[in-house]
Design a protein around this motif. Structure first.
Motif, short mmCIF file in Angstrom:
data_model
loop_
_atom_site.label_atom_id
_atom_site.label_comp_id
_atom_site.label_asym_id
_atom_site.label_seq_id
_atom_site.Cartn_x
_atom_site.Cartn_y
_atom_site.Cartn_z
N VAL A 33 -1.79 -9.39 2.53
CA VAL A 33 -1.24 -8.06 2.81
C VAL A 33 0.09 -7.91 2.09
O VAL A 33 0.95 -8.79 2.16
CB VAL A 33 -1.04 -7.84 4.33
CG1 VAL A 33 -0.40 -6.48 4.59
CG2 VAL A 33 -2.36 -7.98 5.06
N MET A 34 0.26 -6.76 1.39
CA MET A 34 1.52 -6.45 0.72
C MET A 34 1.85 -4.99 1.03
O MET A 34 1.43 -4.08 0.30
CB MET A 34 1.41 -6.68 -0.79
CG MET A 34 1.32 -8.15 -1.17
SD MET A 34 1.58 -8.41 -2.95
CE MET A 34 1.92 -10.16 -2.95
N PRO A 35 2.58 -4.74 2.09
CA PRO A 35 2.85 -3.37 2.54
C PRO A 35 3.56 -2.51 1.50
O PRO A 35 3.41 -1.28 1.50
CB PRO A 35 3.73 -3.57 3.79
CG PRO A 35 3.42 -4.95 4.25
CD PRO A 35 3.17 -5.73 3.00
N ASP A 36 4.36 -3.13 0.63
CA ASP A 36 5.13 -2.35 -0.34
C ASP A 36 4.39 -2.17 -1.65
O ASP A 36 4.96 -1.65 -2.62
CB ASP A 36 6.48 -3.03 -0.60
CG ASP A 36 6.33 -4.42 -1.21
OD1 ASP A 36 5.27 -5.05 -0.99
OD2 ASP A 36 7.25 -4.86 -1.92
N VAL A 37 3.12 -2.58 -1.72
CA VAL A 37 2.34 -2.50 -2.95
C VAL A 37 1.10 -1.65 -2.73
O VAL A 37 0.41 -1.78 -1.72
CB VAL A 37 1.93 -3.91 -3.44
CG1 VAL A 37 1.01 -3.80 -4.65
CG2 VAL A 37 3.16 -4.74 -3.79
N GLN A 38 0.83 -0.76 -3.69
CA GLN A 38 -0.36 0.09 -3.61
C GLN A 38 -1.37 -0.34 -4.68
O GLN A 38 -1.03 -0.43 -5.86
CB GLN A 38 0.01 1.57 -3.82
CG GLN A 38 -1.22 2.50 -3.79
CD GLN A 38 -0.89 3.91 -4.22
OE1 GLN A 38 0.22 4.19 -4.70
NE2 GLN A 38 -1.83 4.81 -4.05
N PHE A 39 -2.61 -0.59 -4.26
CA PHE A 39 -3.71 -0.84 -5.18
C PHE A 39 -4.43 0.48 -5.39
O PHE A 39 -4.83 1.15 -4.42
CB PHE A 39 -4.67 -1.88 -4.59
CG PHE A 39 -5.96 -2.02 -5.36
CD1 PHE A 39 -6.01 -2.79 -6.52
CD2 PHE A 39 -7.12 -1.39 -4.92
CE1 PHE A 39 -7.20 -2.92 -7.22
CE2 PHE A 39 -8.31 -1.52 -5.63
CZ PHE A 39 -8.35 -2.29 -6.78
N ARG A 40 -4.63 0.87 -6.63
CA ARG A 40 -5.28 2.15 -6.92
C ARG A 40 -5.86 2.15 -8.33
O ARG A 40 -5.48 1.32 -9.17
CB ARG A 40 -4.28 3.30 -6.78
CG ARG A 40 -3.11 3.22 -7.75
CD ARG A 40 -2.30 4.49 -7.73
NE ARG A 40 -1.11 4.43 -8.59
CZ ARG A 40 -1.13 4.62 -9.90
NH1 ARG A 40 -2.28 4.88 -10.54
NH2 ARG A 40 0.00 4.56 -10.60
N PRO A 41 -6.76 3.12 -8.63
CA PRO A 41 -7.23 3.28 -10.00
C PRO A 41 -6.10 3.77 -10.90
O PRO A 41 -5.21 4.50 -10.46
CB PRO A 41 -8.34 4.34 -9.89
CG PRO A 41 -8.72 4.35 -8.45
CD PRO A 41 -7.47 4.01 -7.69
N ARG A 42 -6.13 3.35 -12.16
CA ARG A 42 -5.15 3.85 -13.12
C ARG A 42 -5.48 5.30 -13.46
O ARG A 42 -6.63 5.66 -13.70
CB ARG A 42 -5.19 3.00 -14.39
CG ARG A 42 -4.17 3.42 -15.46
CD ARG A 42 -4.17 2.45 -16.63
NE ARG A 42 -5.48 2.25 -17.19
CZ ARG A 42 -6.06 3.08 -18.07
NH1 ARG A 42 -5.42 4.17 -18.47
NH2 ARG A 42 -7.27 2.83 -18.55
N ARG A 43 -4.47 6.16 -13.45
CA ARG A 43 -4.68 7.58 -13.73
C ARG A 43 -4.80 7.83 -15.23
O ARG A 43 -4.22 7.11 -16.05
CB ARG A 43 -3.53 8.41 -13.16
CG ARG A 43 -3.45 8.37 -11.62
CD ARG A 43 -2.47 9.42 -11.13
NE ARG A 43 -1.11 9.15 -11.59
CZ ARG A 43 -0.21 8.45 -10.92
NH1 ARG A 43 -0.51 7.94 -9.73
NH2 ARG A 43 1.00 8.25 -11.41
N ASP A 44 -5.55 8.88 -15.57
CA ASP A 44 -5.77 9.21 -16.98
C ASP A 44 -4.48 9.57 -17.70
O ASP A 44 -4.35 9.38 -18.91
CB ASP A 44 -6.76 10.37 -17.11
CG ASP A 44 -8.18 9.97 -16.70
OD1 ASP A 44 -8.47 8.76 -16.72
OD2 ASP A 44 -8.97 10.87 -16.36
#
Length: 264
Positions: free
Chosen positions: A152-163
């Motif tokens: 768990v890393m509360p300060d980190v967001q995993f997401r798709p890279r935006r175009d």
């Protein structure tokens, strides 16, 4: 031009007709070996590192026959793509594996291959590499998924890279973002045999050694399963940091890539 090899096998003492069986190795098309390759993939049930060589035209295909019946295939690629000097797949139907040695010797004769390359988790093929080659070495570790992790890393967001975000060559389709900054990228490569996929990641140099890589791989595994694929990975045998990161993310060592020179 078709290339054909011919070899006769005496069958004395076998529980089949006492006759002379003809072994033939012939260069053929990818379409011809595909049904046998499907059986190979079903039997081995692991990610095949060089799976894409076939469809990309980087390999030559050979059919293996006994008395005009096809019983398997061999595939030859190059250490350099333009060459064809390395046997990297060899499959014989289980019922005909008593003839593995003459079939393989004829493949070497016809293809004139000078290298043998295999995954150590392919028991049938790797046994031949040990028998027929020398100076065997390994440069790559193969990994398969073993367990679910809960980093768990509360300060980190995993997401798709935006175009609209800058595309860095080699960067994956997913990112880790911290305080508005992309600190790591990763992706899922789908050109491997179904259902397997290959995960990769890169963490910014000044952000390494704090768990970001393992967290990214954990989230990529989750995404991979949601896409109906089984995650796998690999790294250089000399890259101790990558190995540690993969193990921390729930992978385990599945095998090694082995390369040897054909014995004279």
């Amino acid at each position: 031009m078709n290339v054909i090899g011919f070899y006769k096998i005496p069958t004395f003492g076998l529980s089949i007709l006492n006759t002379i069986m003809n072994v033939k190795v012939q260069k053929t098309t990818l379409a011809t070996i595909k049904p046998f390759r499907s059986l190979f993939l079903q039997e081995i049930n692991v990610q095949i590192r060089y799976n894409a060589c076939h469809e990309r035209g980087w390999s030559d295909s050979y059919q293996l026959s006994i008395d005009q019946q096809m019983v398997g295939y061999g595939s030859v690629k190059g250490q350099e793509i333009s060459d064809r000097d390395t046997v990297f797949e060899f499959y014989v139907l289980p019922a005909f594996r008593r003839y593995t040695t003459p079939l393989f010797e004829e493949l070497l004769k016809v293809s004139k291959a000078t290298y043998l390359e295999c995954q150590s988790n392919d028991a049938h093929w790797s046994s031949l590499v040990y028998e027929f080659s020398q100076n065997i070495n390994a440069d790559t570790i193969l990994f398969e998924d073993q367990c679910v992790t809960d980093w768990v890393m509360p300060d980190v967001q995993f997401r798709p890279r935006r175009d609209d975000e800058p595309h860095i060559e080699g960067a994956g389709a997913y990112v880790l973002e911290r305080a508005g900054r992309i600190v790591a990228t990763g992706g899922i490569m789908l050109h491997y045999n179904i259902p397997f996929a290959d995960l990769f990641m890169e963490v910014d140099k000044d952000c390494r050694e704090n768990g970001l890589g393992s967290y990214l791989l954990q989230e990529l595994k989750r995404e991979c399963y949601q896409q109906g694929r089984v995650p796998a990975a690999r790294c250089s045998i000399a890259n101790k940091a990558s190995k540690a990161t993969l193990l921390k993310a729930g992978f385990k060592v599945a095998g090694f890539m082995l390369l040897g020179t054909v014995k004279g």
